[in-house]
Write a protein that holds these residues in place. Structure first.
Motif, mmCIF file in Angstrom:
data_model
loop_
_atom_site.group_PDB
_atom_site.id
_atom_site.type_symbol
_atom_site.label_atom_id
_atom_site.label_comp_id
_atom_site.label_asym_id
_atom_site.label_seq_id
_atom_site.Cartn_x
_atom_site.Cartn_y
_atom_site.Cartn_z
ATOM 1 N N GLU A 74 0.833 -1.210 0.000
ATOM 2 C CA GLU A 74 0.000 0.000 0.000
ATOM 3 C C GLU A 74 0.859 1.248 0.000
ATOM 4 N N ASP A 75 1.945 1.204 0.766
ATOM 5 C CA ASP A 75 2.750 2.393 1.009
ATOM 6 C C ASP A 75 4.223 2.044 0.824
ATOM 7 N N GLU A 76 4.879 2.690 -0.119
ATOM 8 C CA GLU A 76 6.293 2.437 -0.394
ATOM 9 C C GLU A 76 7.164 2.708 0.831
ATOM 10 N N GLU A 77 6.823 3.758 1.569
ATOM 11 C CA GLU A 77 7.662 4.161 2.700
ATOM 12 C C GLU A 77 7.621 3.157 3.848
ATOM 13 N N THR A 78 6.419 2.699 4.207
ATOM 14 C CA THR A 78 6.291 1.780 5.346
ATOM 15 C C THR A 78 6.316 0.316 4.921
ATOM 16 N N GLN A 79 6.239 0.058 3.615
ATOM 17 C CA GLN A 79 6.202 -1.308 3.075
ATOM 18 C C GLN A 79 5.004 -2.106 3.612
#
Length: 168
Positions: A74-79
């Protein structure tokens, strides 16, 4: 990654056929539970004929399930893994493993693992000079792609709660 075959291949003369007149077992209800490993069927344009690994997170009302994808985030930053709510008809159990060694036959209906999912295609032939590598043809995109045998599996259809394998 898009690989090109090392030589030119010809399309198969005809697709695999299912034998007619075979009596299939009666429909069997399919029940999914929290933690079950499933595949999500790709239905959007550009994804038809593909299957993506997921896990059932929760069982909802009206034949709906919440799943978490194994290879999408869903989110590249939080994986954070991607989650989705799907109808029962949009998921299926993982197909049975069929041991073929590393030998597939021209015209055989297979799934090849590429772009985070399993894509349905047909074996065109092996790659000359490269042991255990095959050329797979995708009718939907008119593409020929080379894969090692470890990224190919025998294709099955899930019909009325039973796995069916195409017969050449």
């Amino acid at each position: 990654m898009h690989l090109r075959p090392r030589r030119e291949f010809q399309m198969c003369p005809s697709p695999p056929r299912m034998l007619s007149g075979i009596r299939t077992p009666p429909p069997r209800p399919v029940v999914y539970n929290v933690g079950d490993k499933v595949e999500v069927i790709g239905k959007e344009e550009g994804y038809v004929g593909s299957y993506y690994n997921a896990t059932i997170l929760s069982v909802l009302e009206d034949d709906r399930y919440k799943v978490q994808y194994e290879s999408f985030i869903e989110d590249e930053e939080t994986q954070t893994p991607l989650k989705d709510t799907l109808l029962k008809k949009d998921i299926r159990p993982k197909p049975p493993r069929v041991r073929t060694g590393s030998e597939f036959k021209p015209g055989q209906n297979v799934d090849a693992y590429d772009h985070r999912g399993w894509w349905n295609g047909k074996i065109i032939g092996d790659i000359e000079g490269v042991w255990g590598h095959y050329c797979v043809y995708y009718e939907s995109s008119n593409e020929y792609v080379e894969y090692s045998a470890s990224r190919i599996r025998v294709h099955h259809e899930f019909v009325d709660g039973h796995w069916l394998q195409a017969i050449l």
